[in-house]
Design a protein around this motif. Sequence first.
Motif, PDB file in Angstrom:
ATOM      1  N   GLU A  42     -36.550 134.007 -25.214  1.00  0.00           N
ATOM      2  CA  GLU A  42     -37.703 133.372 -25.861  1.00  0.00           C
ATOM      3  C   GLU A  42     -38.904 134.318 -25.889  1.00  0.00           C
ATOM      4  OE1 GLU A  42     -37.700 130.872 -27.730  1.00  0.00           O
ATOM      5  OE2 GLU A  42     -35.800 129.945 -27.170  1.00  0.00           O
ATOM      6  N   LEU A  43     -39.093 135.107 -24.836  1.00  0.00           N
ATOM      7  CA  LEU A  43     -40.180 136.082 -24.843  1.00  0.00           C
ATOM      8  C   LEU A  43     -39.926 137.180 -25.878  1.00  0.00           C
ATOM      9  CD1 LEU A  43     -40.883 136.309 -21.010  1.00  0.00           C
ATOM     10  CD2 LEU A  43     -42.383 135.305 -22.762  1.00  0.00           C
ATOM     11  N   ILE A  44     -38.668 137.591 -26.017  1.00  0.00           N
ATOM     12  CA  ILE A  44     -38.317 138.558 -27.065  1.00  0.00           C
ATOM     13  C   ILE A  44     -38.607 137.953 -28.432  1.00  0.00           C
ATOM     14  CG2 ILE A  44     -36.389 139.750 -28.188  1.00  0.00           C
ATOM     15  CD1 ILE A  44     -35.134 140.004 -25.315  1.00  0.00           C
ATOM     16  N   ALA A  45     -38.182 136.720 -28.630  1.00  0.00           N
ATOM     17  CA  ALA A  45     -38.412 136.039 -29.911  1.00  0.00           C
ATOM     18  C   ALA A  45     -39.908 135.920 -30.187  1.00  0.00           C
ATOM     19  CB  ALA A  45     -37.752 134.658 -29.906  1.00  0.00           C
ATOM     20  N   LEU A  46     -40.677 135.655 -29.157  1.00  0.00           N
ATOM     21  CA  LEU A  46     -42.125 135.549 -29.317  1.00  0.00           C
ATOM     22  C   LEU A  46     -42.719 136.905 -29.707  1.00  0.00           C
ATOM     23  CD1 LEU A  46     -44.572 133.713 -29.155  1.00  0.00           C
ATOM     24  CD2 LEU A  46     -44.710 134.238 -26.711  1.00  0.00           C
ATOM     25  N   ALA A  47     -42.246 137.978 -29.092  1.00  0.00           N
ATOM     26  CA  ALA A  47     -42.734 139.318 -29.448  1.00  0.00           C
ATOM     27  C   ALA A  47     -42.385 139.661 -30.899  1.00  0.00           C
ATOM     28  CB  ALA A  47     -42.161 140.362 -28.495  1.00  0.00           C
ATOM     29  N   VAL A  48     -41.182 139.307 -31.315  1.00  0.00           N
ATOM     30  CA  VAL A  48     -40.795 139.546 -32.709  1.00  0.00           C
ATOM     31  C   VAL A  48     -41.679 138.711 -33.635  1.00  0.00           C
ATOM     32  CG1 VAL A  48     -38.950 139.258 -34.414  1.00  0.00           C
ATOM     33  CG2 VAL A  48     -38.437 140.224 -32.155  1.00  0.00           C
ATOM     34  N   ALA A  49     -41.921 137.468 -33.285  1.00  0.00           N
ATOM     35  CA  ALA A  49     -42.768 136.597 -34.109  1.00  0.00           C
ATOM     36  C   ALA A  49     -44.192 137.142 -34.197  1.00  0.00           C
ATOM     37  CB  ALA A  49     -42.772 135.181 -33.542  1.00  0.00           C
ATOM     38  N   LEU A  50     -44.691 137.684 -33.112  1.00  0.00           N
ATOM     39  CA  LEU A  50     -46.021 138.299 -33.144  1.00  0.00           C
ATOM     40  C   LEU A  50     -46.028 139.506 -34.075  1.00  0.00           C
ATOM     41  CD1 LEU A  50     -46.806 138.008 -29.360  1.00  0.00           C
ATOM     42  CD2 LEU A  50     -48.232 137.043 -31.187  1.00  0.00           C
ATOM     43  N   THR A  51     -44.950 140.270 -34.050  1.00  0.00           N
ATOM     44  CA  THR A  51     -44.859 141.469 -34.882  1.00  0.00           C
ATOM     45  C   THR A  51     -44.701 141.111 -36.352  1.00  0.00           C
ATOM     46  OG1 THR A  51     -43.922 142.672 -33.023  1.00  0.00           O
ATOM     47  CG2 THR A  51     -43.618 143.640 -35.176  1.00  0.00           C
ATOM     48  N   THR A  52     -43.869 140.117 -36.646  1.00  0.00           N
ATOM     49  CA  THR A  52     -43.657 139.713 -38.041  1.00  0.00           C
ATOM     50  C   THR A  52     -44.736 138.754 -38.519  1.00  0.00           C
ATOM     51  OG1 THR A  52     -42.207 137.865 -37.429  1.00  0.00           O
ATOM     52  CG2 THR A  52     -41.149 139.995 -37.881  1.00  0.00           C
ATOM     53  N   VAL A  91     -47.662 139.624 -25.620  1.00  0.00           N
ATOM     54  CA  VAL A  91     -48.608 139.919 -26.698  1.00  0.00           C
ATOM     55  C   VAL A  91     -48.867 141.421 -26.766  1.00  0.00           C
ATOM     56  CG1 VAL A  91     -51.021 139.659 -27.435  1.00  0.00           C
ATOM     57  CG2 VAL A  91     -49.707 137.649 -26.679  1.00  0.00           C
ATOM     58  N   PHE A  92     -49.091 142.039 -25.616  1.00  0.00           N
ATOM     59  CA  PHE A  92     -49.420 143.460 -25.615  1.00  0.00           C
ATOM     60  C   PHE A  92     -48.208 144.351 -25.876  1.00  0.00           C
ATOM     61  CE2 PHE A  92     -53.224 141.704 -23.671  1.00  0.00           C
ATOM     62  CZ  PHE A  92     -54.171 142.313 -24.481  1.00  0.00           C
ATOM     63  N   ILE A  93     -47.032 143.895 -25.517  1.00  0.00           N
ATOM     64  CA  ILE A  93     -45.814 144.643 -25.885  1.00  0.00           C
ATOM     65  C   ILE A  93     -45.696 144.673 -27.409  1.00  0.00           C
ATOM     66  CG2 ILE A  93     -43.277 144.570 -25.884  1.00  0.00           C
ATOM     67  CD1 ILE A  93     -43.531 143.338 -23.008  1.00  0.00           C
ATOM     68  N   ALA A  94     -45.866 143.504 -28.031  1.00  0.00           N
ATOM     69  CA  ALA A  94     -45.779 143.439 -29.493  1.00  0.00           C
ATOM     70  C   ALA A  94     -46.859 144.298 -30.139  1.00  0.00           C
ATOM     71  CB  ALA A  94     -45.900 141.987 -29.966  1.00  0.00           C
ATOM     72  N   ALA A  95     -48.066 144.265 -29.603  1.00  0.00           N
ATOM     73  CA  ALA A  95     -49.165 145.065 -30.154  1.00  0.00           C
ATOM     74  C   ALA A  95     -48.875 146.552 -30.012  1.00  0.00           C
ATOM     75  CB  ALA A  95     -50.475 144.709 -29.460  1.00  0.00           C
ATOM     76  N   ALA A  96     -48.344 146.958 -28.865  1.00  0.00           N
ATOM     77  CA  ALA A  96     -48.039 148.373 -28.637  1.00  0.00           C
ATOM     78  C   ALA A  96     -46.957 148.857 -29.598  1.00  0.00           C
ATOM     79  CB  ALA A  96     -47.610 148.587 -27.189  1.00  0.00           C
ATOM     80  N   LEU A  97     -45.934 148.047 -29.800  1.00  0.00           N
ATOM     81  CA  LEU A  97     -44.860 148.443 -30.707  1.00  0.00           C
ATOM     82  C   LEU A  97     -45.338 148.506 -32.151  1.00  0.00           C
ATOM     83  CD1 LEU A  97     -41.839 146.614 -29.122  1.00  0.00           C
ATOM     84  CD2 LEU A  97     -42.240 149.067 -29.244  1.00  0.00           C
ATOM     85  N   VAL A 114     -48.220 154.706 -35.890  1.00  0.00           N
ATOM     86  CA  VAL A 114     -48.415 156.110 -35.508  1.00  0.00           C
ATOM     87  C   VAL A 114     -47.188 156.940 -35.887  1.00  0.00           C
ATOM     88  CG1 VAL A 114     -48.718 157.672 -33.551  1.00  0.00           C
ATOM     89  CG2 VAL A 114     -50.082 155.587 -33.698  1.00  0.00           C
ATOM     90  N   THR A 115     -46.004 156.468 -35.545  1.00  0.00           N
ATOM     91  CA  THR A 115     -44.811 157.262 -35.851  1.00  0.00           C
ATOM     92  C   THR A 115     -44.549 157.342 -37.350  1.00  0.00           C
ATOM     93  OG1 THR A 115     -43.353 155.365 -35.451  1.00  0.00           O
ATOM     94  CG2 THR A 115     -43.708 156.903 -33.617  1.00  0.00           C
ATOM     95  N   HIS A 116     -44.916 156.303 -38.092  1.00  0.00           N
ATOM     96  CA  HIS A 116     -44.800 156.382 -39.549  1.00  0.00           C
ATOM     97  C   HIS A 116     -45.778 157.397 -40.126  1.00  0.00           C
ATOM     98  CE1 HIS A 116     -42.125 152.912 -39.465  1.00  0.00           C
ATOM     99  NE2 HIS A 116     -41.789 153.271 -40.687  1.00  0.00           N
ATOM    100  N   GLY A 117     -46.793 157.729 -39.339  1.00  0.00           N
ATOM    101  CA  GLY A 117     -47.727 158.764 -39.747  1.00  0.00           C
ATOM    102  C   GLY A 117     -47.049 160.111 -39.938  1.00  0.00           C
ATOM    103  N   THR A 118     -45.881 160.284 -39.323  1.00  0.00           N
ATOM    104  CA  THR A 118     -45.148 161.543 -39.499  1.00  0.00           C
ATOM    105  C   THR A 118     -44.681 161.722 -40.933  1.00  0.00           C
ATOM    106  OG1 THR A 118     -43.028 160.555 -38.860  1.00  0.00           O
ATOM    107  CG2 THR A 118     -44.356 161.516 -37.092  1.00  0.00           C
ATOM    108  N   HIS A 119     -44.655 160.639 -41.704  1.00  0.00           N
ATOM    109  CA  HIS A 119     -44.260 160.731 -43.119  1.00  0.00           C
ATOM    110  C   HIS A 119     -45.391 161.259 -43.988  1.00  0.00           C
ATOM    111  CE1 HIS A 119     -40.411 158.625 -42.609  1.00  0.00           C
ATOM    112  NE2 HIS A 119     -41.041 157.945 -41.675  1.00  0.00           N
ATOM    113  N   VAL A 120     -46.621 161.199 -43.461  1.00  0.00           N
ATOM    114  CA  VAL A 120     -47.754 161.664 -44.256  1.00  0.00           C
ATOM    115  C   VAL A 120     -48.457 162.877 -43.663  1.00  0.00           C
ATOM    116  CG1 VAL A 120     -48.166 159.391 -45.274  1.00  0.00           C
ATOM    117  CG2 VAL A 120     -49.357 160.005 -43.180  1.00  0.00           C
TER     118      VAL A 120
END
Length: 102
Positions: free
Chosen positions: A43-53, A80-86, A92-98
Amino acid sequence: MYDMQNVKRLKKIGDSAPAAWEAFRQFDAAAMADGAIPKKYKELIALAVALTTQCAYCLEIHRKQAIAAGATETELAETVFIAAALRAGAAVTHGTHVAGVE
């Protein structure tokens, strides 16, 4: 647009596509069942995914389920902070494309 009452409309969707709905319900139940990963952690994983999506429905449903499974306020806050960090890390990592592109 977001209204938890809309969840009641799932019955109509299910009635209109019963085989797919039942398959989804069984899949969801199997994925979220207590197993090698305990229900609370799922449920905590699902909550982190829901925060991200940013799915308001999933946030409400999985917040309630996480609390029912024994999640504490501290665990919810850390989630909440795990989702925010990810999410920030992905930007940041997508920044490698630019970066360095000429």
